[in-house]
Design a protein around this motif. Structure first.
Motif, short mmCIF file in Angstrom:
data_model
loop_
_atom_site.label_atom_id
_atom_site.label_comp_id
_atom_site.label_asym_id
_atom_site.label_seq_id
_atom_site.Cartn_x
_atom_site.Cartn_y
_atom_site.Cartn_z
N ASN A 2 38.82 11.18 -52.95
CA ASN A 2 39.90 12.30 -53.53
C ASN A 2 38.71 13.46 -54.01
O ASN A 2 39.81 14.48 -53.81
N LYS A 3 37.40 13.42 -53.64
CA LYS A 3 37.07 14.88 -53.84
C LYS A 3 37.02 15.60 -52.76
O LYS A 3 37.34 16.63 -52.94
N LEU A 4 37.16 15.00 -51.83
CA LEU A 4 37.19 15.65 -50.63
C LEU A 4 38.97 15.93 -50.33
O LEU A 4 38.90 17.43 -50.02
N LEU A 5 39.76 15.38 -50.60
CA LEU A 5 40.74 15.66 -50.89
C LEU A 5 41.13 17.29 -51.92
O LEU A 5 41.82 18.18 -51.61
N LEU A 6 40.69 17.17 -52.91
CA LEU A 6 41.09 17.63 -54.15
C LEU A 6 39.89 19.70 -53.50
O LEU A 6 40.67 20.72 -53.57
N LEU A 7 38.69 19.17 -52.65
CA LEU A 7 38.01 20.46 -52.12
C LEU A 7 39.33 20.66 -50.82
O LEU A 7 39.24 22.66 -51.24
N VAL A 8 39.87 20.19 -50.19
CA VAL A 8 40.49 20.69 -49.45
C VAL A 8 41.33 21.56 -48.94
O VAL A 8 42.37 22.40 -49.35
N GLY A 9 42.45 20.55 -50.16
CA GLY A 9 44.01 21.18 -51.23
C GLY A 9 43.26 22.47 -51.86
O GLY A 9 43.69 23.64 -52.05
N ALA A 10 42.13 22.88 -52.37
CA ALA A 10 41.75 24.06 -53.25
C ALA A 10 41.57 24.57 -52.43
O ALA A 10 41.96 26.28 -52.15
N GLY A 11 41.41 24.49 -51.28
CA GLY A 11 40.23 25.62 -50.01
C GLY A 11 41.82 26.28 -49.54
O GLY A 11 41.60 27.16 -48.83
N VAL A 12 42.67 25.23 -49.14
CA VAL A 12 44.11 25.61 -48.74
C VAL A 12 44.40 26.90 -49.66
O VAL A 12 44.81 27.81 -49.15
N GLY A 13 44.93 26.68 -50.64
CA GLY A 13 45.44 27.04 -52.25
C GLY A 13 45.03 28.73 -51.83
O GLY A 13 45.43 30.01 -51.83
N VAL A 15 43.52 29.79 -49.71
CA VAL A 15 42.54 30.78 -48.73
C VAL A 15 44.96 31.45 -48.15
O VAL A 15 45.11 32.37 -48.03
N LEU A 16 45.94 30.42 -48.54
CA LEU A 16 47.03 31.37 -48.61
C LEU A 16 47.16 31.46 -50.18
O LEU A 16 48.40 32.72 -50.00
N GLY A 17 46.55 32.19 -51.24
CA GLY A 17 46.79 33.20 -51.73
C GLY A 17 46.05 34.19 -51.83
O GLY A 17 46.17 35.59 -52.80
N ALA A 18 44.51 34.20 -50.99
CA ALA A 18 44.28 34.87 -51.61
C ALA A 18 44.33 36.19 -50.61
O ALA A 18 45.20 36.33 -49.56
N ARG A 19 44.16 37.64 -50.92
CA ARG A 19 44.19 38.70 -49.52
C ARG A 19 43.49 38.62 -49.55
O ARG A 19 43.31 40.34 -49.36
N ALA A 20 41.94 38.27 -49.00
CA ALA A 20 40.46 39.07 -48.61
C ALA A 20 40.41 39.59 -46.99
O ALA A 20 39.30 40.07 -46.53
N GLY A 21 41.88 39.37 -46.42
CA GLY A 21 41.86 39.67 -45.26
C GLY A 21 40.64 38.55 -44.20
O GLY A 21 40.60 37.39 -44.36
N ARG A 22 41.24 38.50 -42.83
CA ARG A 22 40.94 38.43 -41.75
C ARG A 22 38.98 37.70 -42.01
O ARG A 22 38.61 36.63 -41.74
#
Length: 114
Positions: A2-13, A15-22
């Protein structure tokens, strides 16, 4: 797991939400790749792969059991014959005589109503 899934979900969120660039995306992708190839993570992945058939079998058995219980609680019968006739608890159909429907409109168990 569950922790791994949480980390993956947070990472995807992130990446999709941030505007930090390439550059930031590449950093995150590198971190994710390092995490995925980590021997500890791969050990857990292999454990899950080994347990998956066993869990699938248990779930399948439970589903079949529950379906059998549900069938036993449902009154009546249902059948289809090779000549095209059909019958269940609320009526029947015969290609030669037509449809015969339960006219009480109470369905199965209607005779048990007060």
């Amino acid at each position: 797991m569950n922790k791994l899934l949480l980390l993956v979900g947070a990472g995807v969120g992130y990446v999709l939400g941030a505007r930090a660039g390439r550059e930031r995306y590449d950093q995150i992708a590198d971190q994710a790749n390092k995490l995925w190839t980590d021997p500890r993570v791969q050990t857990k992945v292999e454990e899950v792969k080994e347990k998956a058939p066993e869990v699938a079998q248990k779930v399948s058995e439970q589903a079949k059991s529950k379906a059998g219980e549900a069938r036993s609680k449902i009154g009546g019968h249902e059948s289809t014959a090779s000549d095209g006739s059909y019958s269940n608890a609320t009526g029947s159909y015969d290609p030669n005589t037509g449809v015969d429907v339960d006219s009480t409109q109470f369905g199965p168990g209607g005779d048990k109503l007060p």
